[in-house]
Design a protein around this motif. Structure first.
Motif, PDB file in Angstrom:
ATOM      1  N   UNK A 145     -19.056 -69.447 -24.535  1.00 24.79           N
ATOM      2  CA  UNK A 145     -17.848 -69.811 -23.787  1.00 24.79           C
ATOM      3  C   UNK A 145     -17.049 -70.921 -24.466  1.00 24.79           C
ATOM      4  N   UNK A 146     -17.525 -71.385 -25.613  1.00 23.76           N
ATOM      5  CA  UNK A 146     -16.813 -72.423 -26.341  1.00 23.76           C
ATOM      6  C   UNK A 146     -17.071 -73.821 -25.817  1.00 23.76           C
ATOM      7  N   UNK A 147     -18.168 -74.018 -25.116  1.00 25.36           N
ATOM      8  CA  UNK A 147     -18.475 -75.327 -24.545  1.00 25.36           C
ATOM      9  C   UNK A 147     -19.387 -76.161 -25.435  1.00 25.36           C
ATOM     10  N   UNK A 148     -19.870 -75.588 -26.534  1.00 25.62           N
ATOM     11  CA  UNK A 148     -20.784 -76.336 -27.391  1.00 25.62           C
ATOM     12  C   UNK A 148     -20.037 -77.473 -28.094  1.00 25.62           C
ATOM     13  N   UNK A 149     -20.672 -78.628 -28.144  1.00 29.13           N
ATOM     14  CA  UNK A 149     -20.108 -79.823 -28.775  1.00 29.13           C
ATOM     15  C   UNK A 149     -18.758 -80.183 -28.169  1.00 29.13           C
ATOM     16  N   UNK A 150     -18.727 -80.141 -26.830  1.00 28.51           N
ATOM     17  CA  UNK A 150     -17.508 -80.417 -26.087  1.00 28.51           C
ATOM     18  C   UNK A 150     -17.891 -81.124 -24.795  1.00 28.51           C
ATOM     19  N   UNK A 151     -17.075 -82.088 -24.383  1.00 33.32           N
ATOM     20  CA  UNK A 151     -17.394 -82.818 -23.152  1.00 33.32           C
ATOM     21  C   UNK A 151     -17.360 -81.922 -21.927  1.00 33.32           C
ATOM     22  N   UNK A 152     -16.611 -80.807 -22.000  1.00 30.64           N
ATOM     23  CA  UNK A 152     -16.583 -79.884 -20.865  1.00 30.64           C
ATOM     24  C   UNK A 152     -17.953 -79.272 -20.621  1.00 30.64           C
ATOM     25  N   UNK A 153     -18.810 -79.258 -21.641  1.00 36.07           N
ATOM     26  CA  UNK A 153     -20.161 -78.735 -21.472  1.00 36.07           C
ATOM     27  C   UNK A 153     -20.988 -79.586 -20.519  1.00 36.07           C
ATOM     28  N   UNK A 154     -20.581 -80.843 -20.323  1.00 36.64           N
ATOM     29  CA  UNK A 154     -21.279 -81.742 -19.413  1.00 36.64           C
ATOM     30  C   UNK A 154     -20.581 -81.845 -18.068  1.00 36.64           C
ATOM     31  N   UNK A 155     -19.482 -81.126 -17.884  1.00 37.32           N
ATOM     32  CA  UNK A 155     -18.715 -81.183 -16.636  1.00 37.32           C
ATOM     33  C   UNK A 155     -18.802 -79.874 -15.859  1.00 37.32           C
ATOM     34  N   UNK A 156     -18.482 -78.762 -16.510  1.00 36.23           N
ATOM     35  CA  UNK A 156     -18.372 -77.475 -15.807  1.00 36.23           C
ATOM     36  C   UNK A 156     -19.721 -76.944 -15.323  1.00 36.23           C
ATOM     37  N   UNK A 157     -20.787 -76.913 -16.153  1.00 33.72           N
ATOM     38  CA  UNK A 157     -22.056 -76.329 -15.664  1.00 33.72           C
ATOM     39  C   UNK A 157     -22.652 -77.061 -14.464  1.00 33.72           C
ATOM     40  N   UNK A 158     -22.383 -78.335 -14.313  1.00 31.61           N
ATOM     41  CA  UNK A 158     -22.924 -79.087 -13.180  1.00 31.61           C
ATOM     42  C   UNK A 158     -21.927 -79.290 -12.060  1.00 31.61           C
ATOM     43  N   UNK A 159     -20.977 -78.358 -11.923  1.00 29.27           N
ATOM     44  CA  UNK A 159     -19.913 -78.523 -10.931  1.00 29.27           C
ATOM     45  C   UNK A 159     -20.416 -78.421  -9.501  1.00 29.27           C
ATOM     46  N   UNK A 160     -21.584 -77.825  -9.286  1.00 25.76           N
ATOM     47  CA  UNK A 160     -22.082 -77.666  -7.922  1.00 25.76           C
ATOM     48  C   UNK A 160     -23.592 -77.789  -7.901  1.00 25.76           C
ATOM     49  N   UNK A 161     -24.080 -78.586  -6.980  1.00 18.16           N
ATOM     50  CA  UNK A 161     -25.509 -78.649  -6.676  1.00 18.16           C
ATOM     51  C   UNK A 161     -25.716 -78.014  -5.307  1.00 18.16           C
ATOM     52  N   UNK A 162     -26.473 -76.930  -5.270  1.00 19.61           N
ATOM     53  CA  UNK A 162     -26.676 -76.225  -4.003  1.00 19.61           C
ATOM     54  C   UNK A 162     -27.431 -77.100  -3.011  1.00 19.61           C
ATOM     55  N   UNK A 163     -28.327 -77.927  -3.501  1.00 18.08           N
ATOM     56  CA  UNK A 163     -29.055 -78.837  -2.609  1.00 18.08           C
ATOM     57  C   UNK A 163     -28.075 -79.770  -1.894  1.00 18.08           C
ATOM     58  N   UNK A 164     -27.119 -80.335  -2.640  1.00 18.86           N
ATOM     59  CA  UNK A 164     -26.122 -81.203  -2.016  1.00 18.86           C
ATOM     60  C   UNK A 164     -25.203 -80.417  -1.085  1.00 18.86           C
ATOM     61  N   UNK A 229     -23.381 -82.281 -30.461  1.00 17.63           N
ATOM     62  CA  UNK A 229     -23.855 -82.561 -31.823  1.00 17.63           C
ATOM     63  C   UNK A 229     -23.171 -83.779 -32.423  1.00 17.63           C
ATOM     64  N   UNK A 230     -21.919 -83.982 -32.096  1.00 16.45           N
ATOM     65  CA  UNK A 230     -21.148 -85.101 -32.620  1.00 16.45           C
ATOM     66  C   UNK A 230     -21.567 -86.396 -31.922  1.00 16.45           C
ATOM     67  N   UNK A 231     -21.993 -87.389 -32.694  1.00 19.42           N
ATOM     68  CA  UNK A 231     -22.440 -88.658 -32.101  1.00 19.42           C
ATOM     69  C   UNK A 231     -21.332 -89.358 -31.340  1.00 19.42           C
ATOM     70  N   UNK A 232     -20.086 -89.146 -31.738  1.00 20.20           N
ATOM     71  CA  UNK A 232     -18.967 -89.795 -31.068  1.00 20.20           C
ATOM     72  C   UNK A 232     -18.678 -89.207 -29.692  1.00 20.20           C
TER      73      UNK A 232
END
Length: 302
Positions: A145-164, A229-232
């Motif tokens: 989906x083009x989320x590798x090495x992108x900050x969106x990879x840390x935003x979109x997959x965790x958009x919902x917690x079913x427990x919450x 992958x990018x340290x920055x």
């Protein structure tokens, strides 16, 4: 009546056993508090000490040795730590609104009383709570989906917690059904009911969920270690992990002054721990008054 009053006074009197239990209980709690707080105090004292004094120290550390701010100065000036804070704040800015919106919508749907095929749809939700595709399929999916090495990879997959979302549903279930019926009779639609009735009445629960999401996102280092992958682009917790486990190689690789890094090689670890922990601890006092009330909503039924 006199006999009953006399017996009630005897029951209220503290016995010798009660006093002994109180003394031991108080002593045990004091020791437990010390055991929990001392590691935190040790890290704070070590962060304000010199590296040589910490390496030479044997046993407990009650006060900073050779008090100085050198470790904090080096940590705050380091580009990886500054970029780590920038990245985690960008992640929080993007993820928290999305998570809260998705959680409220999901909780409102599960709490709705007249929805077609609700039982089957909620069953599909619950299935994802107990079963997943696994780490490798999830990685391949996000990479495709083009989320590798992108900050969106840390935003979109965790958009919902079913427990919450289930916690949010329990809070909505506590709202009297008559409020919903009155609103529908007056011509309100579901969007109006959600924004004008539901959200104002479950604010304590939403504050608790906001704290859950914020702490979870702040402490999440595993996803970034796989997808970034990018340290920055690494968030602060990944930088902290590298500092603690990689013998300061992450800091030494980008250090402007190697002598300064060597001088504070030991204490900079403790300074990094304090710097990465204090911001999330400062949020809790503002949400504390909502926290207990929020987690209790829906837990007690009449």
């Amino acid at each position: 009546m006199l006999v009953r009053k006399h017996k009630s006074k005897e029951l209220l009197q503290e016995t010798t056993g009660d006093r002994i239990f109180g003394v031991f209980n108080t002593g045990f709690m004091v020791l437990l508090i010390i055991a929990c707080l001392y590691p935190i105090w040790y890290v704070i004292c070590a962060s304000f000490s010199s590296s040589g004094a910490i390496q030479a120290n044997v046993g407990k550390l009650l006060w900073p040795k050779n008090f100085n701010f050198g470790a904090y100065k080096m940590a705050l000036q380091h580009p990886l730590i500054s970029s780590g804070f920038r990245n985690i704040f960008l992640i929080l800015l993007g993820s928290l609104p999305l998570q809260m919106v998705m959680t409220i919508l999901c909780g409102y749907f599960m709490a709705a009383r007249r929805v077609m095929f609700k039982k089957y749809i909620v069953g599909m939700f619950m299935f994802t709570m107990f079963f997943s595709g696994g780490l490798i399929p999830s990685f391949l999916n996000q990479k495709s989906l083009g989320l590798y090495d992108n900050l969106w990879a840390l935003i979109i997959p965790g958009a919902l917690s079913l427990y919450n979302a289930i916690i949010c549903k329990s809070a909505i279930d506590g709202i009297p059904n008559s409020l919903f019926e009155s609103a529908y009779i007056d011509g309100a639609n579901d969007f109006t009911v959600l924004t004008k009735i539901v959200i104002p009445l479950i604010k304590p629960t939403l504050a608790a969920l906001l704290l859950y999401y914020g702490v979870g996102t702040w402490n999440n280092w595993f996803s970034a270690s796989i997808l970034i992958e990018n340290n920055n682009l690494l968030p602060i917790q990944n930088i902290l992990r590298a500092v603690l486990l990689a013998n300061d190689q992450t800091l030494n690789s980008a250090a402007a002054n190697t002598n300064d890094i060597n001088t504070f090689a030991e204490t900079i670890k403790y300074a990094a721990i304090v710097i990465s922990t204090v911001p999330i601890l400062m949020i809790y006092p503002f949400l504390q008054k909502y926290f207990v009330k929020g987690v209790m909503i829906g837990s007690v039924k009449e």
